[in-house]
Design an enzyme around this catalytic site. Sequence first.
Site, mmCIF file in Angstrom:
data_model
loop_
_atom_site.group_PDB
_atom_site.id
_atom_site.type_symbol
_atom_site.label_atom_id
_atom_site.label_comp_id
_atom_site.label_asym_id
_atom_site.label_seq_id
_atom_site.Cartn_x
_atom_site.Cartn_y
_atom_site.Cartn_z
ATOM 1 N N HIS A 135 7.127 -3.021 -9.069
ATOM 2 C CA HIS A 135 7.055 -2.495 -10.436
ATOM 3 C C HIS A 135 7.700 -1.114 -10.487
ATOM 4 C CE1 HIS A 135 4.208 -2.071 -14.192
ATOM 5 N NE2 HIS A 135 5.455 -2.300 -14.530
ATOM 6 N N HIS A 165 2.835 -3.644 -6.926
ATOM 7 C CA HIS A 165 2.958 -2.303 -7.524
ATOM 8 C C HIS A 165 4.299 -1.675 -7.123
ATOM 9 C CE1 HIS A 165 -1.036 -1.883 -9.155
ATOM 10 N NE2 HIS A 165 -1.643 -2.005 -7.989
ATOM 11 N N HIS A 198 -0.496 -7.489 -2.951
ATOM 12 C CA HIS A 198 -0.948 -6.729 -4.123
ATOM 13 C C HIS A 198 -0.193 -5.399 -4.220
ATOM 14 C CE1 HIS A 198 -4.122 -5.209 -6.962
ATOM 15 N NE2 HIS A 198 -3.640 -4.062 -6.514
ATOM 16 N N GLU A 199 -0.233 -4.633 -3.133
ATOM 17 C CA GLU A 199 0.418 -3.320 -3.150
ATOM 18 C C GLU A 199 1.933 -3.469 -3.270
ATOM 19 O OE1 GLU A 199 -1.389 -0.962 -3.789
ATOM 20 O OE2 GLU A 199 -3.323 -1.813 -3.180
#
Length: 599
Positions: A395, A392, A388-389
């Site tokens: 991104h 980010h 998940h992290e």
Amino acid sequence: LNAVMNNGPLREAYNRCLPKLTRYATEIGQNESLFRAFEAVAEDRDVSDPARRAVLEHALREFRLSGVALPGEQKTRFREVMERLSSLQAHFEENVLDATNAWSRHILKAGDLKGLPEGVLDRAREAAEAKDLKGWLFNLDFPTFHAVQTQAHHRGLREDFYRAWSTRASDEGPDAGRWDNSEVMTEILALRSEAAGLLGFDSFAEYSLARKMAGSVSQVIDFLEDLVAQCRPAAEAELAEVRDLAGHDLEAWDVSYYSEQLREKRFSMSQEDLRPYFPVDKVLEGMFETARRLFGISIRSGEPVGAWHPDVRYYQVDDQEGPRGGFYVDLFARAHKRGGAWMDECIGRAKLDSIDDLPVAMLVCNFMPPSGDRPGLLTHHEVVTLFHEFGHTLHHLLTRVPYPRVAGINGVAWDACELPSQFMENFTWRPEVLPMISGHHVTGEPLPEEMLQRLIESRKFQAARLMIRQLELALFDFRLHSAGKGLSRAEIDQTLAQIRSQVAVIRYPEFTRPGHSFSHIFGGGYAAGYYSYKWAEVLSADAFSAFEDAGIFDQDTGIRFLTSILEVGGSVPAADAFVAFRGRAPSPRPLLRLSGIAA
Ligand code: ZN
């Protein structure tokens, strides 16, 4: 540093700077000459480049949301409100951190600890030794709390931890009133409502949506209530299964425990059984390989310049043409480190005149640290968090936009921010990926096929109940902020009680105070925005379904995701970026299907 190496002087310096930074930002935002200058540029020039146009549009929007157009006195008041809010929010977080740190439980009888995994016991024994105590000393960090709730056979122990955890920083529980956030919360809600009113919004929720992909307050409420309607029957059925196994009525501190027992019975496998197969280094290696196949990038170790702790590592990201950026990784729980997991930017992408900065990020988690000879080992749940992290992080790092204001995660509609992160989570459940990220820390063998199949099936286990829990929190947040006025403590409690009676499937004890430690909405940026997790989860599941259709490592699809979503940052409206990738508007079906709620 305040978040990862918290100490007295740092905290004091942080708190001294915070109002200054807020004042600076508010003054820039309320500077009429600057506002007029931006307006003049927007009117006079033909700005055809979409990224430049987005910079202008975002700037003008932010000026308006900062109260630039307000008459003198209101403008001053707006500024005061914003400054007060930022220190109240910091104070809220301090209370939560202090309340969490203050509580511990010292245990002498080994018999009370049955069911708890070795790793947790080792740490508790080390903590006791460090204080010259016999036995075990447990803190209230999340990994310990979670282990006790899901695995401790001792019901009283589970209840104690539940009570301490669910009453943190409140007027209830073992430290009742000591770090009570009640007044902080009511003042925050009143001030947010006042600020929104000054700008002409009906509520803070409406104000919050000005920066989001969702169009209106009612659209968000409908979105959440529709999901509640679709999930609730399944969630009730799931809870009934847990109750059947327990053979008695369930208290709140029983649900996770019997749910874990049911999982073990059904899948003969616990999160702890999976831990030996996910040593940190193997997971990182496989995660980086996944990114290489999807997006054509390579990731290698670099020197952690300026690292704040010996645990911190640094990685450099390249593509075929050269460097794209880098990121710090700080994985393990320790004292004076904020709980949870997050990504933040260290340096943003900028290519302007003489400046050519590549992005640098930091990825922070709170996993159980290595102990003795044992490396850091992750549960599958933690592997999901890491991916998940990492989403980010990608991104932030892979942006091509040269203007900092709309590069990477900047300028992205808040409710679309969690698209790349939740998108990456999906890969941790795939048979193509699991062998790449697993390897027993002693034997090196990947997760055995049969365990792998059971793990994949387990994704749907109790999924509706977990979704209902998230929807409860999202509705609680959104209702608190759409009231159109500040709320008293009694009204906050009423709102919670009402949502629980309409939405929740488990019975919560009277004493729980989830709002008092709800840092997302009272301490940070998710006010009237907690729904964003579900909103973006719908987007991410739908985006991922394109890979299910084309092949999990399909390069064309990977590159299309890279160029339509990751690289454009905030330079393209989120709804347009999604359509550019998927060819149509988002649908909630793939999420309901991945969760096993819809066929
Ligand atoms: Zn996230």
